[in-house]
Design a protein around this motif. Structure first.
Motif, PDB file in Angstrom:
ATOM      1  N   MET A   1      72.921  44.020  60.161  1.00  0.00           N
ATOM      2  CA  MET A   1      71.957  44.299  59.089  1.00  0.00           C
ATOM      3  C   MET A   1      72.421  45.492  58.271  1.00  0.00           C
ATOM      4  N   ASP A   2      72.320  45.344  56.937  1.00  0.00           N
ATOM      5  CA  ASP A   2      72.694  46.454  56.059  1.00  0.00           C
ATOM      6  C   ASP A   2      71.741  47.624  56.263  1.00  0.00           C
ATOM      7  N   LYS A   3      72.253  48.816  56.078  1.00  0.00           N
ATOM      8  CA  LYS A   3      71.455  50.020  56.243  1.00  0.00           C
ATOM      9  C   LYS A   3      70.393  50.101  55.154  1.00  0.00           C
ATOM     10  N   ILE A   4      69.160  50.318  55.543  1.00  0.00           N
ATOM     11  CA  ILE A   4      68.074  50.425  54.578  1.00  0.00           C
ATOM     12  C   ILE A   4      68.023  51.849  54.015  1.00  0.00           C
ATOM     13  N   SER A   5      67.398  51.983  52.861  1.00  0.00           N
ATOM     14  CA  SER A   5      67.327  53.289  52.212  1.00  0.00           C
ATOM     15  C   SER A   5      66.591  54.313  53.056  1.00  0.00           C
ATOM     16  N   ALA A   6      65.551  53.882  53.753  1.00  0.00           N
ATOM     17  CA  ALA A   6      64.778  54.808  54.576  1.00  0.00           C
ATOM     18  C   ALA A   6      65.649  55.499  55.609  1.00  0.00           C
ATOM     19  N   ALA A   7      66.683  54.800  56.088  1.00  0.00           N
ATOM     20  CA  ALA A   7      67.566  55.373  57.099  1.00  0.00           C
ATOM     21  C   ALA A   7      68.483  56.434  56.517  1.00  0.00           C
ATOM     22  N   SER A   8      68.636  56.432  55.203  1.00  0.00           N
ATOM     23  CA  SER A   8      69.487  57.421  54.529  1.00  0.00           C
ATOM     24  C   SER A   8      68.676  58.532  53.878  1.00  0.00           C
ATOM     25  N   ALA A   9      67.359  58.386  53.882  1.00  0.00           N
ATOM     26  CA  ALA A   9      66.506  59.275  53.096  1.00  0.00           C
ATOM     27  C   ALA A   9      66.584  60.731  53.532  1.00  0.00           C
ATOM     28  N   MET A  10      66.678  60.983  54.820  1.00  0.00           N
ATOM     29  CA  MET A  10      66.756  62.374  55.282  1.00  0.00           C
ATOM     30  C   MET A  10      68.032  63.036  54.748  1.00  0.00           C
ATOM     31  N   GLU A  11      69.130  62.307  54.788  1.00  0.00           N
ATOM     32  CA  GLU A  11      70.384  62.831  54.246  1.00  0.00           C
ATOM     33  C   GLU A  11      70.274  63.058  52.746  1.00  0.00           C
ATOM     34  N   TRP A  12      69.638  62.129  52.028  1.00  0.00           N
ATOM     35  CA  TRP A  12      69.433  62.302  50.593  1.00  0.00           C
ATOM     36  C   TRP A  12      68.624  63.558  50.302  1.00  0.00           C
ATOM     37  N   SER A  13      67.578  63.759  51.096  1.00  0.00           N
ATOM     38  CA  SER A  13      66.709  64.910  50.898  1.00  0.00           C
ATOM     39  C   SER A  13      67.462  66.221  51.104  1.00  0.00           C
ATOM     40  N   ILE A  14      68.304  66.269  52.114  1.00  0.00           N
ATOM     41  CA  ILE A  14      69.088  67.469  52.387  1.00  0.00           C
ATOM     42  C   ILE A  14      70.075  67.727  51.257  1.00  0.00           C
ATOM     43  N   GLN A  15      70.727  66.679  50.783  1.00  0.00           N
ATOM     44  CA  GLN A  15      71.680  66.827  49.680  1.00  0.00           C
ATOM     45  C   GLN A  15      70.996  67.333  48.420  1.00  0.00           C
ATOM     46  N   LEU A  16      69.802  66.805  48.146  1.00  0.00           N
ATOM     47  CA  LEU A  16      69.049  67.255  46.975  1.00  0.00           C
ATOM     48  C   LEU A  16      68.676  68.726  47.117  1.00  0.00           C
ATOM     49  N   ASP A  17      68.216  69.109  48.294  1.00  0.00           N
ATOM     50  CA  ASP A  17      67.810  70.498  48.534  1.00  0.00           C
ATOM     51  C   ASP A  17      68.985  71.448  48.328  1.00  0.00           C
ATOM     52  N   LYS A  18      70.140  71.092  48.849  1.00  0.00           N
ATOM     53  CA  LYS A  18      71.325  71.944  48.700  1.00  0.00           C
ATOM     54  C   LYS A  18      71.703  72.093  47.226  1.00  0.00           C
ATOM     55  N   ALA A  19      71.637  70.998  46.483  1.00  0.00           N
ATOM     56  CA  ALA A  19      71.997  71.050  45.069  1.00  0.00           C
ATOM     57  C   ALA A  19      71.011  71.907  44.282  1.00  0.00           C
ATOM     58  N   LEU A  20      69.724  71.785  44.601  1.00  0.00           N
ATOM     59  CA  LEU A  20      68.710  72.557  43.884  1.00  0.00           C
ATOM     60  C   LEU A  20      68.801  74.046  44.204  1.00  0.00           C
TER      61      LEU A  20
ATOM     62  N   GLU B   1      57.723  57.559  59.366  1.00  0.00           N
ATOM     63  CA  GLU B   1      58.800  58.521  59.120  1.00  0.00           C
ATOM     64  C   GLU B   1      59.424  58.319  57.747  1.00  0.00           C
ATOM     65  N   ASP B   2      59.487  57.066  57.302  1.00  0.00           N
ATOM     66  CA  ASP B   2      60.039  56.805  55.976  1.00  0.00           C
ATOM     67  C   ASP B   2      59.170  57.431  54.885  1.00  0.00           C
ATOM     68  N   ARG B   3      57.841  57.384  55.084  1.00  0.00           N
ATOM     69  CA  ARG B   3      56.946  58.019  54.101  1.00  0.00           C
ATOM     70  C   ARG B   3      57.113  59.531  54.108  1.00  0.00           C
TER      71      ARG B   3
END
Length: 223
Positions: free
Chosen positions: A1-20, A62-64
């Protein structure tokens, strides 16, 4: 099964925080636009079932939580950022609603962020309202546009409704046009709000002092 976005969301959030948090405004703006693309992709995916979440080591809800964190970071970026950052935030939500005019596609877009997968809509509105209360004309206009993009839940706030209506009679053209955009979005969803806007628009069109640009923006609301 392909990875769903929810499974990547924590990493996305961390990347956004670092950039900001970086001292590079260009990096922050780029990260915001990239986050918008990711949220749009996530919004097109169906709600993950408990079984699917468990495959990726996630528990229900957790996804929410991840979605909440990302969106609150975007709201904070809009609240504390410069105009370039604010424009980047507005742009990703505008992109989310500029879609095919067919009802099928429009309904699909209505399920995207932050309409269906976030708990604390009130907190998003509160943080953006600070900019409307304290910002300059351009910033206030961008805040109104965001309210329009978030019409699905912003329409339920009596305070936000009042701010949109009162901005329609602002002395600044840019603010009027932004409020009319928000009003048009609210009108699609609430008949009682639409009746008030219709009466105000009739008065605006009849008033000789109404600028031409505001008249044109008002006409677009009827569509």
């Amino acid at each position: 099964m392909d990875k769903i976005s929810a499974a990547s969301a924590m990493e996305w959030s961390i990347q956004l925080d670092k950039a900001l948090r970086s001292n590079n405004p260009a990096r922050a703006a780029e990260a915001i636009l990239q986050t918008g693309q990711r949220l749009e992709l996530w919004g097109r995916e169906p709600e993950a079932t408990k079984a699917v979440l468990s495959i990726f080591g996630l528990v229900p809800g957790e996804d929410r939580l991840f979605a909440n964190t990302i969106l609150l970071r975007l709201a904070d970026a809009f609240r504390f950022g410069d105009k370039k950052i604010r424009l980047s935030v507005v742009r990703i939500f505008l992109t989310n609603i500029r879609c095919d005019k067919s009802n099928k596609h429009r309904n699909q877009k209505r399920r995207t962020f932050p309409n269906s997968r976030v708990y604390n809509h009130e907190e998003l509105l509160r943080r953006v309202k600070v900019v409307l209360d304290t910002g300059d004309v351009e910033s206030r206009a961008m805040a109104l546009v965001l309210f329009g993009c978030w019409a699905d839940f912003a329409k339920d706030s009596a305070e936000i409704r009042y701010l949109v209506l009162s901005s329609m009679v602002s002395s600044d053209n840019l603010e009027v046009k932004a409020s009319l955009f928000a009003a048009s979005r609210f009108c699609e969803l609430t008949d009682d709000f639409a009746s008030v806007v219709l009466e105000m628009l009739a008065n605006m069109m009849a008033a000789q002092e109404t600028p031409e640009a505001a008249r044109l923006a008002g006409v677009s609301v009827f569509t």
